[in-house]
Scaffold this active site. Sequence first.
Site, PDB file in Angstrom:
ATOM      1  N   HIS A 632       0.904  -0.954   0.138  1.00  0.00           N
ATOM      2  CA  HIS A 632       0.159   0.058   0.125  1.00  0.00           C
ATOM      3  C   HIS A 632       0.430   0.912  -0.214  1.00  0.00           C
ATOM      4  O   HIS A 632       1.833   1.087   0.894  1.00  0.00           O
ATOM      5  CB  HIS A 632      -1.168  -0.136   1.431  1.00  0.00           C
ATOM      6  CG  HIS A 632      -2.123  -1.086   1.152  1.00  0.00           C
ATOM      7  ND1 HIS A 632      -2.767  -1.569   2.839  1.00  0.00           N
ATOM      8  CD2 HIS A 632      -2.435  -1.716   0.260  1.00  0.00           C
ATOM      9  CE1 HIS A 632      -3.138  -2.388   1.952  1.00  0.00           C
ATOM     10  NE2 HIS A 632      -3.105  -3.081   0.449  1.00  0.00           N
ATOM     11  N   GLU A 635       1.583   3.688   3.240  1.00  0.00           N
ATOM     12  CA  GLU A 635       2.261   3.722   4.414  1.00  0.00           C
ATOM     13  C   GLU A 635       3.176   3.188   4.191  1.00  0.00           C
ATOM     14  O   GLU A 635       4.252   2.744   4.093  1.00  0.00           O
ATOM     15  CB  GLU A 635       1.496   1.699   4.584  1.00  0.00           C
ATOM     16  CG  GLU A 635      -0.082   1.534   4.434  1.00  0.00           C
ATOM     17  CD  GLU A 635      -0.192   0.082   4.310  1.00  0.00           C
ATOM     18  OE1 GLU A 635       0.448  -0.714   4.615  1.00  0.00           O
ATOM     19  OE2 GLU A 635      -1.700   0.436   4.615  1.00  0.00           O
ATOM     20  N   HIS A 729       2.820  -3.364   7.187  1.00  0.00           N
ATOM     21  CA  HIS A 729       2.326  -2.288   6.863  1.00  0.00           C
ATOM     22  C   HIS A 729       2.452  -1.176   7.519  1.00  0.00           C
ATOM     23  O   HIS A 729       2.825  -1.721   8.952  1.00  0.00           O
ATOM     24  CB  HIS A 729       0.822  -3.035   6.734  1.00  0.00           C
ATOM     25  CG  HIS A 729       0.812  -3.875   5.656  1.00  0.00           C
ATOM     26  ND1 HIS A 729      -0.070  -3.495   4.545  1.00  0.00           N
ATOM     27  CD2 HIS A 729       1.206  -5.004   5.319  1.00  0.00           C
ATOM     28  CE1 HIS A 729      -0.325  -4.396   3.739  1.00  0.00           C
ATOM     29  NE2 HIS A 729       0.469  -5.552   3.745  1.00  0.00           N
ATOM     30  N   GLU A 814       1.554  -4.755  11.057  1.00  0.00           N
ATOM     31  CA  GLU A 814       1.002  -2.930  10.890  1.00  0.00           C
ATOM     32  C   GLU A 814       1.704  -2.650  12.231  1.00  0.00           C
ATOM     33  O   GLU A 814       1.841  -2.256  13.237  1.00  0.00           O
ATOM     34  CB  GLU A 814      -0.757  -3.157  11.787  1.00  0.00           C
ATOM     35  CG  GLU A 814      -1.498  -4.206  10.762  1.00  0.00           C
ATOM     36  CD  GLU A 814      -1.669  -4.062   9.762  1.00  0.00           C
ATOM     37  OE1 GLU A 814      -1.097  -2.507   9.413  1.00  0.00           O
ATOM     38  OE2 GLU A 814      -2.115  -4.776   8.675  1.00  0.00           O
TER      39      GLU A 814
END
Length: 962
Positions: A632, A635, A729, A814
């Site tokens: 992504h 990010e 991420h 994350e």
Amino acid sequence: MIKKGGSEALLTALVKYGHTFSPNYTILIPLLHLLAKVGHKDRRIGMKAEEAGAVLLTLNLLKHSGQHARRTAACLWVIQVFCSSVSTANLIGENHGLDVIYRLIPQYTTKHLHFYHIDTVRAIGYISGFLWLYEDWHSKDNQDVAIAIRHALLCCLLKATDSTAGRQAFLSQGGIRLLYQTAQTCLLSKNLECLVEPSVQLMRKCLPRIPLPVTSDQSAYSFLLPGTPAFTDVNESSDESDAEEAEDNHEDDDLETDLNKLRLPPDPDRPKELLTQYSCFCPELSHDFQTGDSSTASSSSDDEVVSLTSFLFNSRGEASPCQREDEQDNEEDGTEEFYHHTIIDRLLERHGAGIPHHDPKLYCAVASKTKSIPDFSILAFPDFWGHLPPPGHQPMAPRKPNIQRQKVFEDIQLTLPSPPCHSDSLRFFSKFESGNLRKAVQVRRYEYDLILNPDVNSSQHTQWFYFEVSNMAADVPYRFNVINCEKSNSQFNYGMQPVLYSVKEALEGRPHWISTGTEICYFRNNFCPAQGRRRTTFYTLTFTITFKHSEDVCYLAYHYPYTYSALMAHLKILQKSVDPAKVFFKQQTLCSTLAGNSCPIVTITACPVSRRWKDLHQMRNRPYIVLTSRVHPGESNASWVMKGTLEFLCSNDLVAQSLREAFVFKIIPMLNPDGVINGTNRCDLNSKDLNRQWSKPDPLLSPTIYHTKGFLYYLNIIGRTPVVFCDYHGHSRKKNVFLYGCSIKETLWQSGSAVDTVGLKEDPGYRTIPKTLDRIAPTFSFNSCNFLVEKSRSATARVVVWREMGVLRSYTLENTYNGCNQGIYKGLQTGTQEHQEMGMKFCHSLLSVTKDTRILYSRKLINHIDLDHNMLDHKSHNCFEDDEPPCAEEIEYSGGCPTLKGSDLDSDIDSNMAHVDDDDKEHSAQKHQQDRKNSACFPKCSHQNVKFKCYAVCYRLKMCKL
């Protein structure tokens, strides 16, 4: 009492005594009070009242009790309780109940009011009447004794404006201006705070929807996809646009409960014959390791000698990136190249950036070969010059009380007529790598609305921003409003700040990205898509910045930028930094992207001690670890974590040496180069979320995912399935760092599945790494981790690699954009240094999965890893929800009148019953005067109670959209 049929008995008594020609109110009033108290606790009171015939009877009693305050109040209490049932409220509405109640209001208002025609009120849906009454009460309630009545009027207006006609009537009657002016008065008194919020809700609800001031909802950038005759909108459904939000809501019905899907891998998505092409990405298996030379060079030195015409002092581009390389021999270009070489040399000689693992000249060389849709020819200064972490930790930004409400009022004021402002405006620019700002609109002297560019070939996914601003004055607060954000909540409501880079500060030796901004909040606005796209809700991120220097050039970004060119330059520097006799570092190109950029894959391991068979055999039988990142583009924190991982694995640290000797690392540090280059937030140039393409990736439209998966398949078929797979991420809705993993048993337990899990055997080793990280990584929180397999995430890297390749430890890492609410970094924002530290700590955790017990129990290594036991106070919270509650100051369109509480109802009824029944007595002048004096003791005055209940019942009826 309800279980014993108390409600039915009271209703029967009401019908019996209410149907007489001359009702006995000595019995009826206590009966009505008791019925209101009991009925409020009975969920079926409305239906019971309909069956007993008590609904219309009570409405009829109300019609004939208009001159008797206590009778009217008692009937209103009961009707309000009956209205808890939608069908009962509909029945009252069909029999003109709202008209009956509305006619009661003037009777209990201050005398000598202007005459009021109910037919006119009806014609405009009661809006005009409510506004008139609210204005009248506001102007005459000088002692603030009728606050509840004014609040009830606002609640009625809130429900009356649920329809389009109601909102139009509100606007046509000047409701916005009236409520804005009255709310400003209410702000001056603490007693009137309860009137401010419904006023703001009502104004925002009725503000006309304003299309974004752009010509099209589509991105300003389009890209012709392979196999498509022309550009078409290839947006995915709006559900996918909230993919990260969906990850925060792990509903049980989304959990995978099909045991076959959880246990049995599907067939490969391609023939095995095609997988042999990936053998070239395992050079360590065939390299002969000649003494003193591991041949780690990834490309010839010619790659570093390219045109520098893309340097930031160019005013515009003249050629595409691919053309620049072909025109190096042109004499004119050579002159220009020399000119810019001179500028760079002067800058570096005078100011000397001196950033570790960064070379401005190399960055220019690499960036000149980067291919973008707009053909960027200008570099952002921070990317060229480099960045040092801030000198100290940065605390989360404190939130001023009522700051969101203040900003909403300022936005509402813009909709009211005002004289235009004239001043020198800021200058904005974003046509550089990873830049994103579509349009800036000056709305006040020092305030700007900013519109972000959607992802390429798309009309959505707006969050990432990165732009240049100049022509500012020092010590002046500038307000910036990003008005087309899409997520419903943000960490900007909980202490997160945007980041700023000042060129003047950098040239003075302080090249820092710093968190900055005050009066930050994030809330829903009244903008809508320019062309009626399905998504109709936008949110505003607003922040105020006071620049330190006049005439500076500053850069603002959602988070610390990390460009594709920065990665490619960094890999070249790392390659030169390692000792080729000890470290096998090999950079290759996995594939080309849609735009023609290379997607790098890096191999890192230790060279064998010698060329003896035993040493070569040990090296070629090391288990594999595969790490990926930046699928992504928005990010960027994921890239900083990966940077920390890469630098650590190439370092001389004892743990790094042990890891290289124990594992072969395959790293794909940027899965979506095109998205990063062109400043998109979530998608690739095909407008697809690449982390939802892993099940059946298209080789033409999703080449990086297709070939990454193919390489993993290849490792699987040659018996070298990775022991760990991790995809880095960033997470915009939570604090801390945490892992998502996969577990059959935990998924079945959480879903409440009937499958017997006693006989299921599952290796609990998937918890080893997160448990280790919880001990050694200060930003990591095991309590935020989860190991559930959701249907909506079945096509993500984590789930596909676990299910199809059989990788037990398949994770999504994350990383927060904001900061931590636990451990030694509690209350602090995470910067690039903390991100890189997390990348290093993740490497440390990999020692826990090594099979080499000598490494695992090495006292030297254990002492080398910092085990700070003060980090163990990690705050526990539910991993299935956002770690933040709704914003304490949340102001939304859906706001309405607070629901009726039983304790309030009981106390008000008791207060009403305590009064002496004066309805059947003659009023003397002295008594009347005493009553007026007692009216200041609201709500104990029966007349005030009647007015308040009229508004409350109106509100209930309007909730049913009558």
